[in-house]
Design a protein around this motif. Sequence first.
Motif, PDB file in Angstrom:
ATOM      1  N   MET A 131      69.474 -69.801 -21.471  1.00  0.00           N
ATOM      2  CA  MET A 131      68.853 -71.063 -21.612  1.00  0.00           C
ATOM      3  C   MET A 131      69.078 -71.815 -19.761  1.00  0.00           C
ATOM      4  O   MET A 131      69.921 -71.576 -19.357  1.00  0.00           O
ATOM      5  CB  MET A 131      69.939 -71.881 -22.199  1.00  0.00           C
TER       6      MET A 131
ATOM      7  N   PHE B  93      69.508 -75.429 -18.012  1.00  0.00           N
ATOM      8  CA  PHE B  93      69.946 -76.795 -18.335  1.00  0.00           C
ATOM      9  C   PHE B  93      69.389 -77.801 -17.633  1.00  0.00           C
ATOM     10  O   PHE B  93      69.097 -77.460 -16.402  1.00  0.00           O
ATOM     11  CB  PHE B  93      71.509 -76.697 -18.181  1.00  0.00           C
ATOM     12  N   GLN B  94      69.327 -78.726 -17.940  1.00  0.00           N
ATOM     13  CA  GLN B  94      68.837 -80.014 -17.465  1.00  0.00           C
ATOM     14  C   GLN B  94      69.659 -80.186 -15.920  1.00  0.00           C
ATOM     15  O   GLN B  94      68.993 -80.641 -15.157  1.00  0.00           O
ATOM     16  CB  GLN B  94      68.925 -81.375 -17.974  1.00  0.00           C
ATOM     17  N   ASN B  95      70.707 -80.120 -15.843  1.00  0.00           N
ATOM     18  CA  ASN B  95      71.674 -80.239 -14.557  1.00  0.00           C
ATOM     19  C   ASN B  95      71.706 -79.140 -14.004  1.00  0.00           C
ATOM     20  O   ASN B  95      72.783 -78.921 -13.127  1.00  0.00           O
ATOM     21  CB  ASN B  95      72.938 -80.947 -15.027  1.00  0.00           C
TER      22      ASN B  95
ATOM     23  N   ALA C  83      73.465 -76.537 -14.217  1.00  0.00           N
ATOM     24  CA  ALA C  83      74.897 -75.994 -14.658  1.00  0.00           C
ATOM     25  C   ALA C  83      75.199 -74.985 -13.705  1.00  0.00           C
ATOM     26  O   ALA C  83      75.513 -73.681 -14.298  1.00  0.00           O
ATOM     27  CB  ALA C  83      74.918 -75.769 -16.333  1.00  0.00           C
ATOM     28  N   LEU C  84      74.911 -74.784 -12.537  1.00  0.00           N
ATOM     29  CA  LEU C  84      75.475 -73.541 -11.555  1.00  0.00           C
ATOM     30  C   LEU C  84      76.917 -73.743 -11.468  1.00  0.00           C
ATOM     31  O   LEU C  84      77.355 -74.800 -11.535  1.00  0.00           O
ATOM     32  CB  LEU C  84      74.616 -73.809 -10.152  1.00  0.00           C
ATOM     33  N   TYR C  85      77.550 -72.535 -11.317  1.00  0.00           N
ATOM     34  CA  TYR C  85      78.644 -72.554 -11.040  1.00  0.00           C
ATOM     35  C   TYR C  85      79.083 -72.830  -9.544  1.00  0.00           C
ATOM     36  O   TYR C  85      78.683 -72.201  -8.623  1.00  0.00           O
ATOM     37  CB  TYR C  85      79.509 -71.219 -11.278  1.00  0.00           C
ATOM     38  N   PRO C  86      79.910 -73.903  -9.198  1.00  0.00           N
ATOM     39  CA  PRO C  86      79.784 -74.379  -7.866  1.00  0.00           C
ATOM     40  C   PRO C  86      80.658 -73.697  -6.885  1.00  0.00           C
ATOM     41  O   PRO C  86      80.368 -73.500  -5.731  1.00  0.00           O
ATOM     42  CB  PRO C  86      80.616 -75.526  -7.897  1.00  0.00           C
TER      43      PRO C  86
END
Lengths: 295, 350
Positions: free
Chosen positions: B79, B81-83, B85-88
């Motif tokens: 999936m 995601f809209q934002n 959702a990367l791991y910073p």
Amino acid sequence: MNRRSDAWLAYFMIFPVVAAVLAFVLGPTWDVATLSLTQFVMGQERGFGTLANFRALWADPIFPTVVRNTVIWILGGTLFCVVTGLAVGTFLAIDSKMTTALRALILLPWVLPDVVTAMAWKWMLHGQVGVIGDAFTRTGLTEKPISFLGDPNLVMWMLVVVLVWRKMPLVALILCAAIRSVPAEQIEASRMDGANARQRFRHVILPNIAFSLTAVTVISMIWITAEFTLPWVMTGGGPANASQIMSTYIYQQSFTFFNWGVGSAMSVVNLGFLICVVGLYLYVNRRSWAAGGSK
Amino acid sequence: MGSVALREIRKSYGAVEVLHGIDLDVADGEFVVLVGPSGCGKSTLLRSLAGLETISGGEISIDGASIVHLPPKSRDIAMVFQNYALYPHMNVAENMGFALKMAKVSKPEIDAKVRKAAEILSLTPLLERYPKQLSGGQRQRVAMGRAIVRDPKVFLFDEPLSNLDAALRVQMRAEIKELHQRLGTTIVYVTHDQIEAMTMADKIVVMKDGHVEQIGAPLELYDCPANRFVAGFIGSPAMNFIPARVQNGQALLADGTALAPAPAGLAEGLAFVAGVRPEHLMVTEQGAAATVTLVEPTGAEIQFVVDLAGTSVLVSTRDRVNLRHGDRVSLAVEPGRLHAFDTETGQRLG
Ligand SMILES: Nc1ncnc2c1ncn2[C@@H]1O[C@H](COP(=O)(O)OP(=O)(O)O)[C@@H](O)[C@H]1O
Ligand SMILES: [Mg+2]
């Protein structure tokens, strides 16, 4: 109003704070530092510019015990505070009616004054009349009541338990708030990526709260280093100096024995330790991705 | 392979049902777009498919095998995601390789797969960077890369372009479409933007309030909307709706002017809502008379609003007509382009 008078107004407004810091922080620090280099004999000043106080401290047979106890107190206390705080905070971060209620209740230990906490625990842990020892014998866990605060091998750890009971709730709440602010999408993405609960905690939640975690660790360490009432009221450093830590020993040397030289030398050692802690904090934060963006 | 079948999907939050029995079939390799206004349940449906929401009823299967009871990681679905959702705290390569690492794939194999995906998405020079150091479009590509390296049966996208500016959105639209052609993997894509749906989809699912309104190819929905909602939602500028009734086989407007022949099969005297797209109205010598109230030339075409039998109607034409406020024009509808909808239910009549 022109820019120049704006600046003066600003200086004027912060002056009280600057004055207070100078008077109540830097002043006493300077006094303690000079005091530690001044020799006292029977409460009389006998010459400045000597390391005699530090030498006396070094030769003091109790000093190694104090150092050992202080390490247990500060490092053990911080470690247990943060680890249990992290566990409790993780639990409190779960969404449910029960945790919402618990989040408020858990702060109860914070409402009590230090002295009340210390007295209550002192009596609960008492060897003859303490309810805890009594409960242990009733349930058949022990033959006769344990004197928790009277046993030199146990007393330091009992102090740490009470310390954790008192300081952990705020740590838990801060970490709970940090965990709850981890973006839900990141957690969901990691679920899609196949991470189980343990891996999500390790690879997503922990790195996201790393900033709060280091901050709360250092702050706990500073609180615990400065904590005096709990050990002083509960044991007064006893039995036979078995629970003597830096803060109680400084107090005892300075204000019971009026041994100001040694007391201030110890304070300087204490200060040095605190500077190290804060330095470590600043160093860790400098490297943190949360502060900079890259390693 | 990656064909998806949704049967009678229901989802409630507490007492509130937000999906009221959704049926949908997605063929292997198909690009399906779920479109509908905000809050209609698109994300909920997508997340149910991903396993991030537990459905209250119904059946989901991939390639014929039920996946309802499988956790998200076992569904072989990725999936975006809209934002993003990367791991910073992970760099681009670590972000993309995380799923493989969790699956205990060997390090060299992870590296190879990440490099390959990075090449496809032109991310190779960015592999060492952290999400903070990337632009919106680059983050979007990393999020896609994270999905690609897993080589799943189905890709899910939840409004992936809504955080990008207009120009970048058009570019990424093309990139996603190209990626689909290149990989051939089934895609279920959610958007509230009907233009995105029209340009990208093999098949569009129009949703409203937790119901499916219509499923079909983009041009099917454009040519033959099943109801007034779909007719108004698909197409830009939106379709005009004018009250009318059938008389002598003609669609008669409120003031008695005949607009066009009524669609076949409508009973004589029936009142209905006539639907005409702005681009299907023509300025002619003779037709329904109307008064121009507003003229907006956009360059490629001229749009103008007229008052037609008391209804405000938008007309769009590529002809260089010279019109001004207050002018009288006569309008006709392109043959066969008049839609009829039921006045009450909004269902298509013909
Ligand atoms: N966690 C939730 N709890 C309660 N209601 C929700 C929750 N998530 C979504 N909803 C409701 O479900 C409906 C559909 O939401 P959603 O699927 O996000 O819509 P869309 O993606 O089409 O904008 C909305 O009315 C929303 O308020
Ligand atoms: Mg949504």
